[in-house]
Design a protein around this motif. Structure first.
Motif, mmCIF file in Angstrom:
data_model
loop_
_atom_site.group_PDB
_atom_site.id
_atom_site.type_symbol
_atom_site.label_atom_id
_atom_site.label_comp_id
_atom_site.label_asym_id
_atom_site.label_seq_id
_atom_site.Cartn_x
_atom_site.Cartn_y
_atom_site.Cartn_z
ATOM 1 N N GLU A 117 43.685 35.763 75.405
ATOM 2 C CA GLU A 117 42.954 34.805 74.574
ATOM 3 C C GLU A 117 43.911 33.869 73.846
ATOM 4 N N THR A 118 45.041 34.399 73.380
ATOM 5 C CA THR A 118 46.046 33.566 72.717
ATOM 6 C C THR A 118 46.610 32.534 73.684
ATOM 7 N N ALA A 119 46.896 32.977 74.908
ATOM 8 C CA ALA A 119 47.434 32.055 75.914
ATOM 9 C C ALA A 119 46.413 30.986 76.280
ATOM 10 N N ALA A 120 45.152 31.379 76.482
ATOM 11 C CA ALA A 120 44.119 30.418 76.861
ATOM 12 C C ALA A 120 43.903 29.385 75.750
ATOM 13 N N LYS A 121 43.925 29.824 74.510
ATOM 14 C CA LYS A 121 43.794 28.896 73.388
ATOM 15 C C LYS A 121 44.924 27.876 73.388
ATOM 16 N N HIS A 122 46.142 28.345 73.658
ATOM 17 C CA HIS A 122 47.288 27.428 73.713
ATOM 18 C C HIS A 122 47.123 26.421 74.845
#
Length: 274
Positions: free
Chosen positions: A29-34
């Protein structure tokens, strides 16, 4: 042309922690948000394996739900913790394997002036890299089809030695693979598996590994090194083609890592397909 290269998610679909430590769903989720925040969008996203921690079908569904909203072409190859059958069923358009080398998920993507050659080096139940003769013949033919074309060759397992002993397992048919690349020096080799960025020259080509979206392997250059990880900053590679030149940038994913560790790699398997 910008190719964003992600690797080693180790997702679990049961809500558990990968290797008893890592909330890999949160890492995703952190990667997708970035990625959603990037002002300069990539032209394509490439995933070099270990998408799931143990071939869990729900994990592939999580990955698809996270990346589909980017509305970008996504291409994937399996790693040793993946299952080809479930990748085909759930992520089918992301891994359109050439029937000539089935069940291996090898294929070519023509992206304007550049080529993305996707190579499957997984063998069910095995941790190390494999390169059977049928795949070798396929790769030789594919590279000969457009000699000199700017080409990124994506695969999970690096065929070269990294100095981290526990991860430097024998790569099947490595002499054959090396000979094929020496005949194609225009290729840039892009791998995963090592959970940290490494750059070297191998078989006459520039070769590298991507950092992980999840945990990073502890840098331990000993015969036992590579068997533990630390919760360092996650990242990815960005391969940029412009003016007749490839540049590869090592990028970080904004997060608040704990830097805890070293932690052992325990509790996951290299699955055997049903």
């Amino acid at each position: 042309m910008r190719i964003l290269h992600l690797s080693d998610f180790h997702l679990r679909g049961d809500g558990g922690l990968s290797f008893r430590v890592v909330d890999t769903r949160e890492c995703l989720e952190t990667a997708a948000k970035h990625l959603r925040s990037l002002e300069q969008r990539p032209d394509a996203v490439v995933l070099t394996g270990d998408l799931a921690d143990s071939g869990d079908a729900k994990a592939y569904g999580m990955l698809r739900e996270a990346l589909e909203p980017l509305h970008l072409p996504v291409y994937a190859v399996p790693g040793n913790h993946d299952r080809r059958d479930r990748m085909r069923d759930i992520l089918g358009p992301w891994c359109p394997g050439d029937p000539a080398v089935a069940p291996c998920l090898c294929y070519v993507v023509e992206e304007g002036p550049v080529r993305l050659v996707m190579l499957d080096t997984m063998q069910p139940g095995s941790h190390s890299g494999h390169f059977p003769e049928a795949v070798a013949v396929w790769l030789e033919r594919v590279l000969a089809a457009r000699p000199g074309a700017p080409t990124l060759l994506f695969m999970h397992h690096p065929p070269f030695v990294t100095g981290m002993g526990a991860m430097d397992e024998p790569f099947e048919n490595v002499e054959r693979f090396e000979a094929i690349l020496r005949a194609a020096p225009w290729v840039r080799l892009c791998c995963g598996h090592m959970h940290r960025p490494i750059v070297t020259q191998w078989a006459g080509c520039l070769a590298m590994t991507a950092p992980a979206v999840s945990m990073q392997i502890e840098l331990d250059l000993s015969p036992e090194g590579g068997d533990c990880f630390r919760m360092e900053t996650p990242g990815y590679l960005l391969h940029h083609w412009e003016g007749g030149l490839w540049n590869t940038h090592v990028c970080q994913i904004p997060s608040v890592p704990s830097f805890s560790g070293p932690h052992p790699f325990v509790g996951s398997v290299n699955p055997v397909e049903a």
